[in-house]
Design a protein around this motif. Structure first.
Motif, PDB file in Angstrom:
ATOM      1  N   THR A 159      74.836  36.732  28.088  1.00 22.32           N
ATOM      2  CA  THR A 159      74.114  36.505  26.915  1.00 22.32           C
ATOM      3  C   THR A 159      72.738  35.642  27.136  1.00 22.32           C
ATOM      4  O   THR A 159      72.803  34.833  27.688  1.00 22.32           O
ATOM      5  N   VAL A 160      71.756  35.861  26.537  1.00 24.10           N
ATOM      6  CA  VAL A 160      70.572  35.178  26.737  1.00 24.10           C
ATOM      7  C   VAL A 160      70.651  33.874  26.417  1.00 24.10           C
ATOM      8  O   VAL A 160      70.965  33.730  25.262  1.00 24.10           O
ATOM      9  N   VAL A 215      68.796  34.669  31.569  1.00 25.61           N
ATOM     10  CA  VAL A 215      69.905  35.586  31.493  1.00 25.61           C
ATOM     11  C   VAL A 215      70.222  35.886  33.070  1.00 25.61           C
ATOM     12  O   VAL A 215      69.446  35.747  33.788  1.00 25.61           O
ATOM     13  N   GLY A 216      71.271  36.291  33.170  1.00 25.58           N
ATOM     14  CA  GLY A 216      71.821  36.976  34.551  1.00 25.58           C
ATOM     15  C   GLY A 216      72.047  35.812  35.405  1.00 25.58           C
ATOM     16  O   GLY A 216      72.579  34.741  35.003  1.00 25.58           O
ATOM     17  N   GLY A 237      61.933  42.210  26.687  1.00 23.23           N
ATOM     18  CA  GLY A 237      61.921  42.673  25.424  1.00 23.23           C
ATOM     19  C   GLY A 237      63.328  41.852  24.910  1.00 23.23           C
ATOM     20  O   GLY A 237      64.219  42.623  24.150  1.00 23.23           O
ATOM     21  N   LEU A 238      63.665  40.676  25.317  1.00 24.22           N
ATOM     22  CA  LEU A 238      65.149  39.965  24.970  1.00 24.22           C
ATOM     23  C   LEU A 238      64.701  38.855  24.142  1.00 24.22           C
ATOM     24  O   LEU A 238      63.805  38.339  24.336  1.00 24.22           O
ATOM     25  N   ALA A 239      65.768  38.496  23.533  1.00 27.20           N
ATOM     26  CA  ALA A 239      65.382  37.277  22.682  1.00 27.20           C
ATOM     27  C   ALA A 239      67.014  36.519  22.918  1.00 27.20           C
ATOM     28  O   ALA A 239      67.914  36.995  23.339  1.00 27.20           O
ATOM     29  N   LYS A 255      72.959  40.245  24.217  1.00 24.53           N
ATOM     30  CA  LYS A 255      73.760  40.641  25.382  1.00 24.53           C
ATOM     31  C   LYS A 255      72.981  41.550  26.310  1.00 24.53           C
ATOM     32  O   LYS A 255      72.315  42.181  25.889  1.00 24.53           O
ATOM     33  N   VAL A 256      73.297  41.260  27.370  1.00 26.33           N
ATOM     34  CA  VAL A 256      72.664  42.070  28.347  1.00 26.33           C
ATOM     35  C   VAL A 256      73.614  42.934  29.428  1.00 26.33           C
ATOM     36  O   VAL A 256      74.834  42.143  29.842  1.00 26.33           O
TER      37      VAL A 256
END
Length: 206
Positions: free
Chosen positions: A68-69, A79-80, A90-92, A96-97
């Motif tokens: 999760t970011v 993240v990661g 394109g994530l905020a 979830k990733v």
């Protein structure tokens, strides 16, 4: 450039930590795997080296694996395995990733860190574990923070092939204007890797 595959096989037993403490998703764990330290007999040009499996395991343990970011200690969306979010991602915060995308991020980030470490080392030859320490440094603090302008003593030590001097300049402990305890341990671990190929977590040896 040879293809590389990120290794996110991590055993809590092998590292001596619980999956919750490391932030590693349960599904990513398999049987215990050894973490060998492979050192060439001679120092080699950095351009010929890549991050070792031992380093990747250590980095995963340090960074954890977050699906999760979130905002890191400096406030940056992450993240990661410590991947700093870019506009292209394109994530905020809060999103979830997938594990597949996390693997892609780690592969890409490791590749960038390897290239940056090779640029940093220049013509100074390195043992595998010395190169690994520089890769970890760049991955952790960013290439801009190890530039000649921001880290002149590190760059001078590298240019002089002063390996003891290089080890002394691997200490980066501030984040967001304050000392971060986690970075203190990571800097110690990085110096241990550089000086003697010791990848173990110093927290576990206290």
């Amino acid at each position: 450039m040879r293809k590389r595959k990120a290794a996110l096989v991590l055993s809590a037993g092998a590292m001596g930590l619980s999956s919750a403490a490391m932030g590693v998703p349960t599904g990513w764990q398999t049987e215990e795997v050894p973490v060998p330290t492979v050192q060439p007999e001679l120092r080699l040009p950095a351009a010929m080296l890549g991050a070792s499996q031992s380093l990747k395991e250590a980095m995963i343990q340090e960074e954890g694996v977050r699906t999760t970011v979130y905002r890191d200690v400096a406030g940056y969306p992450t993240v990661g395995v410590g991947h700093l979010i870019t506009p292209e991602d394109g994530l905020a915060v809060g999103q979830k990733v997938s594990q597949e995308r996390i693997l892609e991020f780690f592969d890409k980030d490791i590749g960038k860190a390897e290239a940056a470490a090779a640029r940093l080392a220049g013509a100074t030859p390195l043992f595998q574990h010395e190169f690994d320490a520089l890769v970890d440094l760049v991955y952790n603090v960013g290439e801009g923070n190890v530039s000649a302008k921001r880290s002149p003593r590190l760059n001078q030590a590298i240019a002089d092939r002063d390996y003891n001097g290089i080890a002394q300049e691997l200490d980066y402990t501030n984040a967001g204007g304050a000392t971060a305890k986690g970075l203190v341990y990571r800097s110690e671990r990085r110096a241990n890797i550089f000086m003697g190929g010791q990848y173990a977590d110093p927290r576990m040896q206290a």
